[in-house]
Design a protein around this motif. Sequence first.
Motif, short mmCIF file in Angstrom:
data_model
loop_
_atom_site.label_atom_id
_atom_site.label_comp_id
_atom_site.label_asym_id
_atom_site.label_seq_id
_atom_site.Cartn_x
_atom_site.Cartn_y
_atom_site.Cartn_z
N GLU A 166 10.99 5.74 4.66
CA GLU A 166 11.51 6.44 5.78
C GLU A 166 12.53 5.86 6.64
OE1 GLU A 166 11.13 9.92 6.64
OE2 GLU A 166 10.20 9.90 4.40
N SER A 185 0.88 -1.19 0.18
CA SER A 185 0.13 0.02 0.10
C SER A 185 1.00 1.16 -0.09
CB SER A 185 -0.93 0.07 1.25
OG SER A 185 -0.14 0.25 2.35
N PRO A 186 0.35 2.30 -0.34
CA PRO A 186 1.06 3.63 -0.48
C PRO A 186 1.75 4.02 0.90
CG PRO A 186 -0.73 3.89 -1.82
CD PRO A 186 -0.75 2.59 -1.14
N GLU A 187 0.58 3.68 2.08
CA GLU A 187 1.16 4.13 3.20
C GLU A 187 2.29 3.27 3.63
OE1 GLU A 187 -1.95 3.03 2.21
OE2 GLU A 187 -3.07 5.08 2.53
N ASP A 188 2.22 1.80 3.44
CA ASP A 188 3.51 1.17 3.93
C ASP A 188 4.74 1.46 3.04
OD1 ASP A 188 1.83 -0.43 5.59
OD2 ASP A 188 1.15 -2.09 4.10
N ARG A 189 4.49 1.95 1.71
CA ARG A 189 5.65 2.18 0.97
C ARG A 189 6.68 3.49 1.65
NH1 ARG A 189 4.04 2.42 -5.41
NH2 ARG A 189 3.46 0.33 -5.27
N ALA A 190 5.70 4.23 2.14
CA ALA A 190 6.07 5.42 2.75
C ALA A 190 6.83 5.35 4.08
CB ALA A 190 4.92 6.66 3.11
N ILE A 191 6.13 4.13 4.72
CA ILE A 191 6.98 3.90 5.78
C ILE A 191 8.28 3.21 5.93
CG2 ILE A 191 6.61 2.08 8.07
CD1 ILE A 191 3.58 2.86 7.94
#
Length: 172
Positions: free
Chosen positions: A108, A99-105
């Motif tokens: 980082e 997911s885009p959220e998991d990608r961002a995490i």
Amino acid sequence: MSATDHALAHEITMLYSDHHGWLRGWLRKRLGDAHQAADLAHDTFMQLLTRSQPVAVREPRAFLTTVAQRVLANHYRRQQLERAYLDALAVLPEAVAVSPEDRAIVMETLVEIDRMLGNLAPVVKRAFLMSQLDGMSHGEIASALEISVTSVKRYLVKAGEQCYFGAHGVVL
């Protein structure tokens, strides 16, 4: 606010008001993108706000250029990491899509790990990444890097310490 904090805030305010436009233009010439230049100029001044002591700058543009070059180097390193991560994701089956959220995490986290390992010798960093990301054994790493297993073990301990203590704000 202490006298030192006040002096630092005043110094950065003056640098910003006198040179922000120039710095944005300098970055725009290097990046070819006004929006990225504005972001990195902002990041440059944010770096200055993390200082604890005023610097009494004699050559403000040279000083800002030096700080901005570090910010720019971090920007390019982050882009490299992001490209490598996206390339790795591209070969995964669609059922394993992130997911885009998991990608961002994850992104980082990768940037933070890169920052923590940044002061290590390249061979130490490479040995650690081979162990952690590629799942290679000590013997496989030693063979690939043409070093002894003892060196691999020492490098992995050093990198592990750097990650542990770096994550807890301890400078090694």
